[in-house]
Enzyme design. Sequence first.
Site, short mmCIF file in Angstrom:
data_model
loop_
_atom_site.label_atom_id
_atom_site.label_comp_id
_atom_site.label_asym_id
_atom_site.label_seq_id
_atom_site.Cartn_x
_atom_site.Cartn_y
_atom_site.Cartn_z
N GLU A 73 0.81 -1.22 0.00
CA GLU A 73 0.00 0.00 0.00
C GLU A 73 0.85 1.27 0.00
O GLU A 73 0.39 2.34 0.37
CB GLU A 73 -0.94 -0.01 1.21
CG GLU A 73 -1.92 -1.17 1.19
CD GLU A 73 -2.77 -1.23 2.44
OE1 GLU A 73 -3.76 -0.48 2.51
OE2 GLU A 73 -2.44 -2.03 3.34
N SER A 96 -6.56 -2.93 2.44
CA SER A 96 -7.06 -2.51 1.13
C SER A 96 -7.56 -3.67 0.28
O SER A 96 -7.53 -3.60 -0.96
CB SER A 96 -5.99 -1.73 0.35
OG SER A 96 -5.75 -0.50 0.98
N TYR A 110 -9.82 2.93 -4.67
CA TYR A 110 -8.92 4.03 -5.03
C TYR A 110 -9.10 4.59 -6.44
O TYR A 110 -8.50 5.61 -6.76
CB TYR A 110 -7.46 3.59 -4.82
CG TYR A 110 -7.20 3.19 -3.40
CD1 TYR A 110 -7.34 4.11 -2.37
CD2 TYR A 110 -6.86 1.88 -3.06
CE1 TYR A 110 -7.13 3.75 -1.04
CE2 TYR A 110 -6.64 1.51 -1.73
CZ TYR A 110 -6.79 2.45 -0.74
OH TYR A 110 -6.59 2.09 0.57
N ARG A 129 -11.30 2.87 12.59
CA ARG A 129 -12.47 2.74 11.74
C ARG A 129 -12.79 1.27 11.59
O ARG A 129 -11.94 0.49 11.12
CB ARG A 129 -12.20 3.34 10.35
CG ARG A 129 -13.44 3.67 9.54
CD ARG A 129 -13.13 3.89 8.08
NE ARG A 129 -12.97 2.62 7.41
CZ ARG A 129 -11.97 2.33 6.55
NH1 ARG A 129 -11.04 3.24 6.29
NH2 ARG A 129 -11.90 1.15 5.98
N ASP A 179 -15.06 -1.71 9.99
CA ASP A 179 -15.92 -2.06 8.87
C ASP A 179 -16.83 -3.21 9.27
O ASP A 179 -16.41 -4.14 9.98
CB ASP A 179 -15.07 -2.49 7.66
CG ASP A 179 -14.12 -1.39 7.20
OD1 ASP A 179 -14.42 -0.20 7.45
OD2 ASP A 179 -13.08 -1.72 6.59
N GLU A 229 -13.41 -5.95 10.19
CA GLU A 229 -12.06 -5.62 10.64
C GLU A 229 -12.04 -4.19 11.16
O GLU A 229 -12.96 -3.41 10.90
CB GLU A 229 -11.05 -5.77 9.51
CG GLU A 229 -11.30 -4.85 8.33
CD GLU A 229 -10.27 -5.04 7.23
OE1 GLU A 229 -9.11 -4.62 7.45
OE2 GLU A 229 -10.61 -5.59 6.18
N ASN A 232 -9.50 -0.76 11.29
CA ASN A 232 -8.32 -0.09 10.73
C ASN A 232 -7.78 0.90 11.76
O ASN A 232 -8.52 1.75 12.24
CB ASN A 232 -8.70 0.65 9.45
CG ASN A 232 -9.25 -0.28 8.39
OD1 ASN A 232 -8.50 -0.87 7.64
ND2 ASN A 232 -10.56 -0.43 8.35
N GLY A 259 -7.46 5.55 5.84
CA GLY A 259 -7.09 6.47 4.78
C GLY A 259 -7.34 7.90 5.20
O GLY A 259 -8.35 8.21 5.83
#
Length: 319
Positions: free
Chosen positions: A16, A147, A218, A257, A259, A273, A275, A279
């Site tokens: 990444e 990602s 992205y 964050r 998900d 998961e 994060n 981002g």
Amino acid sequence: MAKIRLALIAGGTSDEREVSLRGATGVAQALDPGKYEVVRYDPATDLARIACDAEKIDVAFLLLHGVNGEDGTIQGFLDLLGIPYQGSGVLGSALAMDKNLAKTMYRLHGLPVAPWVMVEPRDLQDTGRILAEVGVPCVVKPVRQGSSIGMSIVRQADKLPEALRLALRHDDSVMVEKYIKGRELTAGVLGNASPEALPLVEIIPDAKFEFFDYEAKYQPGASREICPAEVSDAVRCKAQDYAVRAHRCLQLRGYSRTDMILAAGGEELYLLETNTIPGMTPTSLLPQAAAAAGYPFGALLDRLIELALEKPAELQGEA
């Protein structure tokens, strides 16, 4: 007041890397030059320079994703140098990065997750064990990648070996998770001792994408995000509660964050998961949610730096 000397650390060696560098460009532009003296570092080449400059650095802002950035390794390096940084420490970063350990922690703390199984070497020759425990459709994931790199949705049993081989090219530890059809939501959390949930975001990839994969994440226009997500109050409250509980059970700080999937035809949520370095472009998911909560991008960065500089006594006082 003297400016805060800030090390903006981005790039690194993970898959990444390019996402990290793009995010750092946006952060550098948004940081107030009247408050911060910013110096860029890339761990792929600059670890020795960070160590040499440590005494001149007031705080680091990490814009690293994936292995050697989001997994506790750079956090441990900065801890040894005495440099504070935004976000979670070694333990929380490592726990959240390992999807198997994170799901185990979720389950231990009463948070709902889809059934999953860890891949063993014998499974490459005979996938019967996986199919018996999880079935199809299922999701194959490298355990320590972000990602959606190396991830596949498998809908036919004969496609499972190929998906396993793809995932194993990105990690030597792979999991297979029961597929839950539904809407993808994400819930940001902001704070240290008293973390608060941000408004939910729903992620809707373009119809040509089977899931929110690397390209859907992205490529401009490849996905649509709705913030605040259009869900019932019951789902909103539950998702925000789950995000805060996930943040706590993984020993996180600063921000995160989480998900999750809202199962089709109901109000059941399943955590995917968490994060620890989401981002950070102005249009990324957590900054969108923060903006909806009254934190425009520059103010969000200021807040994360404030949280990074909080002392332990201040953390206790916040509780």
